[in-house]
Enzyme design. Structure first.
Site, mmCIF file in Angstrom:
data_model
loop_
_atom_site.group_PDB
_atom_site.id
_atom_site.type_symbol
_atom_site.label_atom_id
_atom_site.label_comp_id
_atom_site.label_asym_id
_atom_site.label_seq_id
_atom_site.Cartn_x
_atom_site.Cartn_y
_atom_site.Cartn_z
ATOM 1 N N HIS A 1 0.841 -1.206 0.000
ATOM 2 C CA HIS A 1 0.000 0.000 0.000
ATOM 3 C C HIS A 1 0.870 1.246 0.000
ATOM 4 O O HIS A 1 1.743 1.398 0.844
ATOM 5 C CB HIS A 1 -0.915 0.007 1.225
ATOM 6 C CG HIS A 1 -2.151 -0.822 1.050
ATOM 7 N ND1 HIS A 1 -3.310 -0.605 1.743
ATOM 8 C CD2 HIS A 1 -2.396 -1.867 0.227
ATOM 9 C CE1 HIS A 1 -4.228 -1.489 1.365
ATOM 10 N NE2 HIS A 1 -3.690 -2.266 0.455
ATOM 11 N N TYR B 1 -8.927 5.595 7.845
ATOM 12 C CA TYR B 1 -9.021 5.894 9.278
ATOM 13 C C TYR B 1 -9.989 7.069 9.400
ATOM 14 O O TYR B 1 -9.714 8.147 8.867
ATOM 15 C CB TYR B 1 -7.660 6.320 9.836
ATOM 16 C CG TYR B 1 -6.631 5.200 9.934
ATOM 17 C CD1 TYR B 1 -5.871 4.819 8.841
ATOM 18 C CD2 TYR B 1 -6.405 4.547 11.153
ATOM 19 C CE1 TYR B 1 -4.914 3.804 8.937
ATOM 20 C CE2 TYR B 1 -5.449 3.541 11.261
ATOM 21 C CZ TYR B 1 -4.718 3.166 10.158
ATOM 22 O OH TYR B 1 -3.773 2.165 10.269
ATOM 23 N N PRO C 1 -3.881 -0.126 18.753
ATOM 24 C CA PRO C 1 -3.656 -0.527 17.366
ATOM 25 C C PRO C 1 -3.769 0.604 16.333
ATOM 26 O O PRO C 1 -3.443 0.393 15.162
ATOM 27 C CB PRO C 1 -4.739 -1.584 17.109
ATOM 28 C CG PRO C 1 -5.759 -1.379 18.174
ATOM 29 C CD PRO C 1 -5.064 -0.781 19.346
ATOM 30 N N LYS D 1 1.307 -0.467 15.042
ATOM 31 C CA LYS D 1 2.719 -0.557 15.441
ATOM 32 C C LYS D 1 3.091 -1.783 16.270
ATOM 33 O O LYS D 1 4.270 -2.128 16.390
ATOM 34 C CB LYS D 1 3.119 0.707 16.230
ATOM 35 C CG LYS D 1 3.210 1.946 15.373
ATOM 36 C CD LYS D 1 4.465 1.938 14.530
ATOM 37 C CE LYS D 1 4.445 2.930 13.408
ATOM 38 N NZ LYS D 1 4.078 2.386 12.104
ATOM 39 N N TYR E 1 4.246 6.417 10.196
ATOM 40 C CA TYR E 1 3.361 5.304 9.826
ATOM 41 C C TYR E 1 4.131 4.215 9.078
ATOM 42 O O TYR E 1 3.937 3.023 9.329
ATOM 43 C CB TYR E 1 2.193 5.822 8.968
ATOM 44 C CG TYR E 1 1.109 4.782 8.789
ATOM 45 C CD1 TYR E 1 0.127 4.600 9.761
ATOM 46 C CD2 TYR E 1 1.071 3.971 7.658
ATOM 47 C CE1 TYR E 1 -0.867 3.629 9.618
ATOM 48 C CE2 TYR E 1 0.090 3.000 7.500
ATOM 49 C CZ TYR E 1 -0.875 2.837 8.486
ATOM 50 O OH TYR E 1 -1.844 1.870 8.337
HETATM 51 P P1 RFL Z 1 1.905 -12.514 21.000
HETATM 52 O O1 RFL Z 1 1.452 -12.516 19.601
HETATM 53 O O2 RFL Z 1 0.898 -12.168 22.057
HETATM 54 O O3 RFL Z 1 2.526 -13.949 21.303
HETATM 55 C C1 RFL Z 1 2.842 -14.355 22.617
HETATM 56 C C2 RFL Z 1 2.830 -15.867 22.678
HETATM 57 O O4 RFL Z 1 3.233 -16.269 24.002
HETATM 58 C C3 RFL Z 1 2.384 -17.313 24.462
HETATM 59 N N1 RFL Z 1 2.345 -17.284 25.938
HETATM 60 C C4 RFL Z 1 2.959 -18.199 26.705
HETATM 61 N N2 RFL Z 1 3.701 -19.266 26.411
HETATM 62 C C5 RFL Z 1 4.176 -20.014 27.427
HETATM 63 N N3 RFL Z 1 3.924 -19.723 28.743
HETATM 64 C C6 RFL Z 1 3.185 -18.658 29.092
HETATM 65 N N4 RFL Z 1 2.947 -18.353 30.366
HETATM 66 C C7 RFL Z 1 2.670 -17.830 28.046
HETATM 67 N N5 RFL Z 1 1.908 -16.714 28.010
HETATM 68 C C8 RFL Z 1 1.730 -16.399 26.733
HETATM 69 C C9 RFL Z 1 1.035 -17.002 23.843
HETATM 70 O O5 RFL Z 1 0.228 -18.169 23.768
HETATM 71 C C10 RFL Z 1 1.444 -16.453 22.482
HETATM 72 O O6 RFL Z 1 1.456 -17.473 21.501
HETATM 73 O O7 RFL Z 1 3.132 -11.521 21.218
HETATM 74 P P2 RFL Z 1 4.317 -11.037 20.216
HETATM 75 O O8 RFL Z 1 4.962 -12.200 19.575
HETATM 76 O O9 RFL Z 1 5.117 -10.061 21.003
HETATM 77 O O10 RFL Z 1 3.549 -10.254 19.026
HETATM 78 C C11 RFL Z 1 2.901 -9.030 19.270
HETATM 79 C C12 RFL Z 1 1.724 -8.865 18.304
HETATM 80 O O11 RFL Z 1 0.915 -10.032 18.376
HETATM 81 C C13 RFL Z 1 0.889 -7.619 18.635
HETATM 82 O O12 RFL Z 1 1.722 -6.539 18.971
HETATM 83 C C14 RFL Z 1 -0.009 -7.175 17.443
HETATM 84 O O13 RFL Z 1 -0.992 -8.128 17.162
HETATM 85 C C15 RFL Z 1 -0.662 -5.816 17.740
HETATM 86 N N6 RFL Z 1 -1.576 -5.376 16.670
HETATM 87 C C16 RFL Z 1 -1.093 -4.775 15.510
HETATM 88 N N7 RFL Z 1 0.225 -4.620 15.331
HETATM 89 C C17 RFL Z 1 0.712 -4.088 14.160
HETATM 90 O O14 RFL Z 1 1.928 -3.937 14.020
HETATM 91 N N8 RFL Z 1 -0.119 -3.732 13.114
HETATM 92 C C18 RFL Z 1 -1.463 -3.854 13.223
HETATM 93 O O15 RFL Z 1 -2.160 -3.581 12.247
HETATM 94 C C19 RFL Z 1 -2.003 -4.367 14.466
HETATM 95 N N9 RFL Z 1 -3.312 -4.518 14.610
HETATM 96 C C20 RFL Z 1 -2.952 -5.536 16.809
HETATM 97 C C21 RFL Z 1 -3.801 -5.093 15.759
HETATM 98 C C22 RFL Z 1 -3.496 -6.140 17.946
HETATM 99 C C23 RFL Z 1 -4.856 -6.278 18.065
HETATM 100 N N10 RFL Z 1 -5.334 -6.922 19.245
HETATM 101 C C24 RFL Z 1 -6.381 -7.834 19.279
HETATM 102 C C25 RFL Z 1 -4.553 -6.888 20.462
HETATM 103 C C26 RFL Z 1 -5.172 -5.221 15.870
HETATM 104 C C27 RFL Z 1 -5.707 -5.791 17.013
HETATM 105 C C28 RFL Z 1 -7.213 -5.864 17.102
HETATM 106 C C1 PHB Z 2 -5.899 -4.482 10.708
HETATM 107 O O1 PHB Z 2 -6.012 -4.681 9.493
HETATM 108 O O2 PHB Z 2 -6.225 -5.329 11.549
HETATM 109 C C2 PHB Z 2 -5.390 -3.175 11.191
HETATM 110 C C3 PHB Z 2 -4.919 -2.253 10.260
HETATM 111 C C4 PHB Z 2 -4.440 -1.027 10.688
HETATM 112 C C5 PHB Z 2 -4.442 -0.723 12.039
HETATM 113 C C6 PHB Z 2 -4.900 -1.649 12.965
HETATM 114 C C7 PHB Z 2 -5.382 -2.884 12.538
HETATM 115 O O3 PHB Z 2 -4.000 0.497 12.440
#
Ligand code: RFL
Ligand code: PHB
Length: 389
Positions: A72, A200, A292, A296, A384
């Site tokens: 994008h 957004y 989110p 980041k 961004y």
């Molecule tokens: P994760 O993905 O949470 O993985 C952690 C893993 O550790 C395990 N775990 C354990 N294992 C053993 N013993 C324990 N006691 C444990 N406790 C936990 C878990 O089962 C899991 O498998 O962390 P990691 O690897 O640091 O990754 C981080 C990302 O997942 C997170 O920052 C992103 O998803 C955030 N996020 C977004 N980030 C972006 O860069 N771009 C985005 O567009 C974006 N959109 C989002 C998001 C997060 C969202 N939510 C639901 C929080 C959108 C949403 C809605």
């Molecule tokens: C997503 O596609 O889940 C998404 C995209 C952009 C954001 C957060 C989440 O800033």
């Protein structure tokens, strides 16, 4: 058992670190408390910075992303009934990649399996020990048997609710937190995205985001109250509310269809300092959470892994501790910049319960300035697409 680096958590941070170490000939074991399928069932991030794209390539797991991901060059800011494009590529010469966290996790898991890396899923009671001393080890239980892994280092990649950060004595940790008074209600649906780029939207009824996973799959979010119940949100109600918050042209052209995932996520900013305690490193969401809005979270996990891998490589290849000694400071510098950016995007785009019509006017003035000033648009675009590592 003995390994060089014990990795707790098989999310993007743990898998990426594990793969880079394996590729460099550094032995590692990944432990996760849940199953592979459970991890792959979580719908999360969708926007990757170029730094993350490069890291996946370095891990040797980027092939499908290049084939199926959507580069994008810009996104839209919608407010006051109109759409304003931020030309990311024109302003910065860089772009982002739309590719789901689920897919990226899948690719890293496949790569790990193909390269013979060892992982233990559904490991309970995972506990890091003696990371302050010379002989760190991790214990866990599997099928009723307790196991012990001796190691040189422990990488705590276990997310916000993980055990790694909680194992550090409270007095050794300083945390910073802001909890926002709202959440995001998100759906995933097999419908073509309303626009070929992300939108957004700031609206007096609340924030909305139109994102996607492919040309046929949309990811839509609306700001909601924290006590909102999923059961009260039929798909029709969701789409009606989303349309109200978008400029008319998008509201009218939106294709709707049944959702196959619907969830509410709270929004918070959180940082724990430092990110290293002796032989234990905190990586990704284990050390910090961002709302989110700036896309980041996942990208910060990638930059943490970059700095930690660099340090571990220096330690094993060059017998130098300089990189691991610098890990926390290097990572936190970039973390705080992303925390600031995510907070500012969140503050500019959401409806806050206590700021009223004045708050709305201020946001519109800020957005109007942003889209009409090249300097301000460039600053937004630069953050961004991701600040350099
Ligand atoms: P994760 O993905 O949470 O993985 C952690 C893993 O550790 C395990 N775990 C354990 N294992 C053993 N013993 C324990 N006691 C444990 N406790 C936990 C878990 O089962 C899991 O498998 O962390 P990691 O690897 O640091 O990754 C981080 C990302 O997942 C997170 O920052 C992103 O998803 C955030 N996020 C977004 N980030 C972006 O860069 N771009 C985005 O567009 C974006 N959109 C989002 C998001 C997060 C969202 N939510 C639901 C929080 C959108 C949403 C809605
Ligand atoms: C997503 O596609 O889940 C998404 C995209 C952009 C954001 C957060 C989440 O800033």
């Amino acid at each position: 058992m003995r390994t060089q680096v014990a990795i707790i958590g098989s999310g993007p941070a743990g898998l990426l670190l594990g793969q880079l170490l394996t590729n460099a000939g550094i032995d590692n074991i990944i432990l996760d408390r849940v199953s592979k399928d459970y991890i792959l069932g979580r719908v999360r991030a969708g926007v990757l910075e170029e730094g993350m794209v490069d890291m996946l390539d370095r891990a040797g797991a980027g092939e499908r992303m290049h084939r199926e991901g959507l580069p994008h060059d810009g996104f839209s800011l919608a407010f006051d009934g109109r759409d304003h494009r931020i030309d990311l590529f024109g302003l910065t010469g860089r772009r982002v990649m739309v590719y789901g966290q689920t897919e990226l996790t899948h690719d890293l898991m496949d790569k790990r399996e193909a390269s013979g890396g060892s992982s233990v899923y559904e490991a309970t009671n995972v506990t890091p020990h003696d990371f302050d001393g010379a002989g760190p080890y991790v214990t866990y239980e599997k099928d009723g048997v307790t196991h012990r892994i001796d190691c040189d280092f422990i990488a705590g990649c276990d997310g916000y609710h993980g055990v790694s950060r909680k194992s550090v004595p409270e007095s050794a940790l300083k945390s910073y937190e802001r909890i926002y008074p709202f959440g995001w209600l998100g759906i995933l649906a097999e419908v073509p995205p309303v626009c070929h780029e992300l939108i957004y939207a700031n609206h007096p009824r609340g924030f909305a985001l139109c994102s996607m996973r492919s040309h046929t799959r949309s990811r839509y979010y609306i700001q909601c109250a924290l006590d909102e119940k999923i059961e009260d949100w039929s798909d029709d109600r969701f789409y009606d509310e989303l349309r109200r918050r978008l400029p008319a042209e998008h509201a009218e052209s939106m294709v709707t269809g049944p959702s196959f995932e619907k969830s509410i996520a709270p929004l918070r900013s959180f940082v724990a300092e430092p990110m290293r305690f002796g032989k234990l490193f905190l990586v990704g969401d284990a050390a910090h959470i961002v709302p989110p809005t700036g896309a980041k979270g996942l990208n910060l996990a990638a930059s943490d892994v970059y700095y930690l891998f660099d340090g571990l490589l220096g330690y094993y290849a060059d017998k130098s501790s300089a990189g691991i000694d610098a890990y926390s400071e290097r990572a936190l510098k970039r973390v705080w910049r992303a925390v600031r950016f995510s907070w500012s995007m969140t503050t500019m785009l959401h409806r806050f319960p206590d700021t009223g019509e004045f708050g709305q006017k201020i946001q519109e003035a800020e957005l109007d300035y942003l889209v009409s000033s090249k300097a301000a648009s460039t600053a937004l675009a630069e953050n961004y697409v991701g600040l350099p590592y």
